[in-house]
Write a protein that holds these residues in place. Structure first.
Motif, PDB file in Angstrom:
ATOM      1  N   ASN A  78       0.852  -1.178   0.000  1.00  0.00           N
ATOM      2  CA  ASN A  78       0.000   0.000   0.000  1.00  0.00           C
ATOM      3  C   ASN A  78       0.898   1.242   0.000  1.00  0.00           C
ATOM      4  OD1 ASN A  78      -1.516   2.256   0.976  1.00  0.00           O
ATOM      5  ND2 ASN A  78      -3.056   0.847   1.765  1.00  0.00           N
ATOM      6  N   PRO A  79       0.742   2.156  -0.976  1.00  0.00           N
ATOM      7  CA  PRO A  79       1.646   3.316  -1.065  1.00  0.00           C
ATOM      8  C   PRO A  79       1.680   4.170   0.200  1.00  0.00           C
ATOM      9  CG  PRO A  79       0.378   3.099  -3.079  1.00  0.00           C
ATOM     10  CD  PRO A  79      -0.203   2.110  -2.101  1.00  0.00           C
ATOM     11  N   ILE A  80       0.564   4.243   0.930  1.00  0.00           N
ATOM     12  CA  ILE A  80       0.552   5.025   2.172  1.00  0.00           C
ATOM     13  C   ILE A  80       1.459   4.380   3.211  1.00  0.00           C
ATOM     14  CG2 ILE A  80      -0.882   5.812   4.090  1.00  0.00           C
ATOM     15  CD1 ILE A  80      -3.210   6.005   2.070  1.00  0.00           C
ATOM     16  N   ASP A  81       1.325   3.077   3.390  1.00  0.00           N
ATOM     17  CA  ASP A  81       2.179   2.361   4.346  1.00  0.00           C
ATOM     18  C   ASP A  81       3.641   2.432   3.933  1.00  0.00           C
ATOM     19  OD1 ASP A  81      -0.109   1.677   5.713  1.00  0.00           O
ATOM     20  OD2 ASP A  81      -0.271  -0.312   4.798  1.00  0.00           O
ATOM     21  N   ARG A  82       3.878   2.343   2.630  1.00  0.00           N
ATOM     22  CA  ARG A  82       5.265   2.375   2.146  1.00  0.00           C
ATOM     23  C   ARG A  82       5.905   3.735   2.435  1.00  0.00           C
ATOM     24  NH1 ARG A  82       7.748   3.110  -3.500  1.00  0.00           N
ATOM     25  NH2 ARG A  82       9.695   1.939  -3.416  1.00  0.00           N
ATOM     26  N   PHE A  83       5.154   4.817   2.190  1.00  0.00           N
ATOM     27  CA  PHE A  83       5.721   6.138   2.462  1.00  0.00           C
ATOM     28  C   PHE A  83       5.970   6.343   3.950  1.00  0.00           C
ATOM     29  CE2 PHE A  83       5.139  10.476   3.933  1.00  0.00           C
ATOM     30  CZ  PHE A  83       6.250  11.061   3.339  1.00  0.00           C
ATOM     31  N   MET A  84       5.024   5.920   4.802  1.00  0.00           N
ATOM     32  CA  MET A  84       5.208   6.104   6.236  1.00  0.00           C
ATOM     33  C   MET A  84       6.410   5.306   6.742  1.00  0.00           C
ATOM     34  SD  MET A  84       3.080   8.376   6.870  1.00  0.00           S
ATOM     35  CE  MET A  84       3.604   8.501   8.574  1.00  0.00           C
ATOM     36  N   SER A  85       6.642   4.138   6.163  1.00  0.00           N
ATOM     37  CA  SER A  85       7.832   3.367   6.504  1.00  0.00           C
ATOM     38  C   SER A  85       9.090   4.126   6.108  1.00  0.00           C
ATOM     39  CB  SER A  85       7.783   2.001   5.809  1.00  0.00           C
ATOM     40  OG  SER A  85       8.978   1.286   6.018  1.00  0.00           O
ATOM     41  N   LEU A  86       9.074   4.720   4.921  1.00  0.00           N
ATOM     42  CA  LEU A  86      10.202   5.534   4.455  1.00  0.00           C
ATOM     43  C   LEU A  86      10.432   6.716   5.396  1.00  0.00           C
ATOM     44  CD1 LEU A  86      12.263   6.558   2.276  1.00  0.00           C
ATOM     45  CD2 LEU A  86      10.322   7.709   1.197  1.00  0.00           C
ATOM     46  N   TYR A  87       9.342   7.366   5.781  1.00  0.00           N
ATOM     47  CA  TYR A  87       9.467   8.552   6.630  1.00  0.00           C
ATOM     48  C   TYR A  87      10.152   8.223   7.959  1.00  0.00           C
ATOM     49  CZ  TYR A  87       8.216  12.301   9.842  1.00  0.00           C
ATOM     50  OH  TYR A  87       8.281  13.293  10.784  1.00  0.00           O
ATOM     51  N   PHE A  88       9.659   7.211   8.656  1.00  0.00           N
ATOM     52  CA  PHE A  88      10.227   6.887   9.966  1.00  0.00           C
ATOM     53  C   PHE A  88      11.595   6.218   9.870  1.00  0.00           C
ATOM     54  CE2 PHE A  88       5.702   7.095  11.397  1.00  0.00           C
ATOM     55  CZ  PHE A  88       5.877   8.069  12.364  1.00  0.00           C
ATOM     56  N   ASP A  89      11.802   5.413   8.833  1.00  0.00           N
ATOM     57  CA  ASP A  89      13.039   4.641   8.727  1.00  0.00           C
ATOM     58  C   ASP A  89      14.203   5.460   8.176  1.00  0.00           C
ATOM     59  OD1 ASP A  89      14.716   2.373   8.771  1.00  0.00           O
ATOM     60  OD2 ASP A  89      14.264   1.938   6.684  1.00  0.00           O
ATOM     61  N   LYS A  90      13.923   6.330   7.221  1.00  0.00           N
ATOM     62  CA  LYS A  90      14.999   7.025   6.511  1.00  0.00           C
ATOM     63  C   LYS A  90      14.959   8.547   6.621  1.00  0.00           C
ATOM     64  CE  LYS A  90      16.680   3.213   4.712  1.00  0.00           C
ATOM     65  NZ  LYS A  90      17.996   2.696   5.128  1.00  0.00           N
ATOM     66  N   ILE A  91      13.762   9.133   6.554  1.00  0.00           N
ATOM     67  CA  ILE A  91      13.671  10.588   6.441  1.00  0.00           C
ATOM     68  C   ILE A  91      13.767  11.290   7.790  1.00  0.00           C
ATOM     69  CG2 ILE A  91      12.179  12.510   5.767  1.00  0.00           C
ATOM     70  CD1 ILE A  91      11.073  10.757   3.531  1.00  0.00           C
ATOM     71  N   PHE A  92      12.988  10.829   8.768  1.00  0.00           N
ATOM     72  CA  PHE A  92      12.882  11.572  10.028  1.00  0.00           C
ATOM     73  C   PHE A  92      14.147  11.503  10.870  1.00  0.00           C
ATOM     74  CE2 PHE A  92      11.204  11.627  14.554  1.00  0.00           C
ATOM     75  CZ  PHE A  92      11.233  13.006  14.634  1.00  0.00           C
ATOM     76  N   ARG A  93      14.604  10.298  11.178  1.00  0.00           N
ATOM     77  CA  ARG A  93      15.784  10.172  12.028  1.00  0.00           C
ATOM     78  C   ARG A  93      16.886   9.330  11.394  1.00  0.00           C
ATOM     79  NH1 ARG A  93      15.145  12.692  16.624  1.00  0.00           N
ATOM     80  NH2 ARG A  93      13.160  12.716  17.754  1.00  0.00           N
ATOM     81  N   GLY A  94      16.705   9.001  10.144  1.00  0.00           N
ATOM     82  CA  GLY A  94      17.698   8.159   9.491  1.00  0.00           C
ATOM     83  C   GLY A  94      19.064   8.817   9.421  1.00  0.00           C
ATOM     84  N   PRO A  95      20.126   8.112   9.851  1.00  0.00           N
ATOM     85  CA  PRO A  95      21.475   8.676   9.791  1.00  0.00           C
ATOM     86  C   PRO A  95      22.086   8.558   8.400  1.00  0.00           C
ATOM     87  CG  PRO A  95      21.560   6.473  10.704  1.00  0.00           C
ATOM     88  CD  PRO A  95      20.096   6.764  10.450  1.00  0.00           C
ATOM     89  N   SER A  96      21.327   8.035   7.460  1.00  0.00           N
ATOM     90  CA  SER A  96      21.839   7.747   6.132  1.00  0.00           C
ATOM     91  C   SER A  96      21.896   9.001   5.257  1.00  0.00           C
ATOM     92  CB  SER A  96      20.945   6.705   5.448  1.00  0.00           C
ATOM     93  OG  SER A  96      19.655   7.251   5.239  1.00  0.00           O
ATOM     94  N   HIS A  97      22.365   8.802   4.052  1.00  0.00           N
ATOM     95  CA  HIS A  97      22.400   9.872   3.055  1.00  0.00           C
ATOM     96  C   HIS A  97      21.011  10.442   2.823  1.00  0.00           C
ATOM     97  CE1 HIS A  97      23.005  11.997  -0.709  1.00  0.00           C
ATOM     98  NE2 HIS A  97      22.108  11.205  -1.292  1.00  0.00           N
ATOM     99  N   ILE A  98      19.990   9.592   2.830  1.00  0.00           N
ATOM    100  CA  ILE A  98      18.620  10.049   2.597  1.00  0.00           C
ATOM    101  C   ILE A  98      18.179  11.002   3.697  1.00  0.00           C
ATOM    102  CG2 ILE A  98      16.197   9.314   2.488  1.00  0.00           C
ATOM    103  CD1 ILE A  98      17.122   6.773   1.121  1.00  0.00           C
TER     104      ILE A  98
END
Length: 272
Positions: A78-98
């Motif tokens: 589901n695109p909504i679930d996928r984006f929220m996973s991206l947000y919490f995993d990579k965007i909000f606190r992710g230490p990665s390049h993203i």
């Protein structure tokens, strides 16, 4: 449902797809897996390694495949679930390049506490993500937020079974019931992977405005997910699983039908 049979996927494609592609393969059981990021790929990788007796994080074994042998599958989300996973995993606190990419552009407040704060983070991030997808940005879409159909298109001419992440626990054992009869037990043992910490529940953030924005950006993904969910809901009913029978609107099917007709695809057996 196979990628080669998906009306929604056919409608999304605009350039010729290859006749063969690289797949992760289970050397022991022979089934193939095609990866889409943020769609259970960490779980699938560990699962296949476990089945083959390899280290959980060992690099996948890949083979070029076109047809024949044990099944090949891909997982959509589901695109909504996928984006929220991206947000919490990579965007909000992710230490990665993203994470740094969004932070340096002022798109994310790392001190967000309230639902409204996170909601604004998501809206700002989505606006910028959309600019990378539609080509109005010098940054190309990263595979973590690239539309699922852009990956699915690569295997759209092949007979790859489309599974949904929310139904994977029963769909994959059903698909591989002859190839790997004990896979359901192994899946329970592997458990969930790559779960990102969530300081606030996603359902407190996902407003109607946010849903509409995700639906606009990932409209083709939404159609493929809905089509796959409807397919599996029909199978699941007879097996005691209550999947999501997502009924697309008449207008949604009209758009899909028109696009598919341009690619010389005719819809069969579906009612609007």
């Amino acid at each position: 449902m196979l990628t080669s049979q998906s009306l929604a996927l056919a409608a999304a494609g605009r350039v010729p797809a290859p006749d063969r592609y690289n797949f992760q393969i289970s050397e022991r059981f022979g089934f193939k897996y095609y990866q889409i990021t943020k769609c259970g790929c960490s779980f699938a990788k560990v699962l296949i390694n476990q089945l083959d007796g390899r280290a959980p994080n060992a690099e996948p074994i890949k083979r070029v495949w076109s047809t024949g042998g044990p099944p090949a599958f891909v997982i959509v989300r589901n695109p909504i679930d996928r984006f929220m996973s991206l947000y919490f995993d990579k965007i909000f606190r992710g230490p990665s390049h993203i994470g740094r990419l969004f932070l340096t552009r002022g798109l994310v407040d790392r001190n967000a506490l309230s639902a409204d704060d996170h909601h604004n983070n998501c809206l700002h991030s989505l606006g910028w993500i959309n600019s990378t997808i539609d080509g109005h940005n010098e940054v190309k879409p990263n595979f973590h937020w690239r539309p699922q159909v852009m990956r699915l298109h690569k295997v759209s001419k092949l007979d790859v079974h489309i599974l949904t992440l929310d139904g994977l626990s029963w769909q994959l054992p059903y698909l591989l019931r002859d190839t790997c009869p004990k896979i359901g037990e192994i899946m329970k043992h592997v458990g969930f992977r790559n779960r990102s910490p969530k300081p606030i529940a996603p359902d407190q953030i996902v407003s109607q405005k946010l849903k509409r924005q995700i639906s606009r950006i990932y409209a083709a993904d939404e159609r493929v997910y809905a089509e796959a969910s409807r397919h599996w809901a029909q199978i699941g009913t007879g097996l005691g699983h209550h999947g999501q029978d997502i009924k697309q609107t008449a207008r949604g099917w009209l758009v899909t039908d028109r696009q598919a007709s341009g690619d010389h695809i005719q819809r069969s057996g579906e009612q609007g």
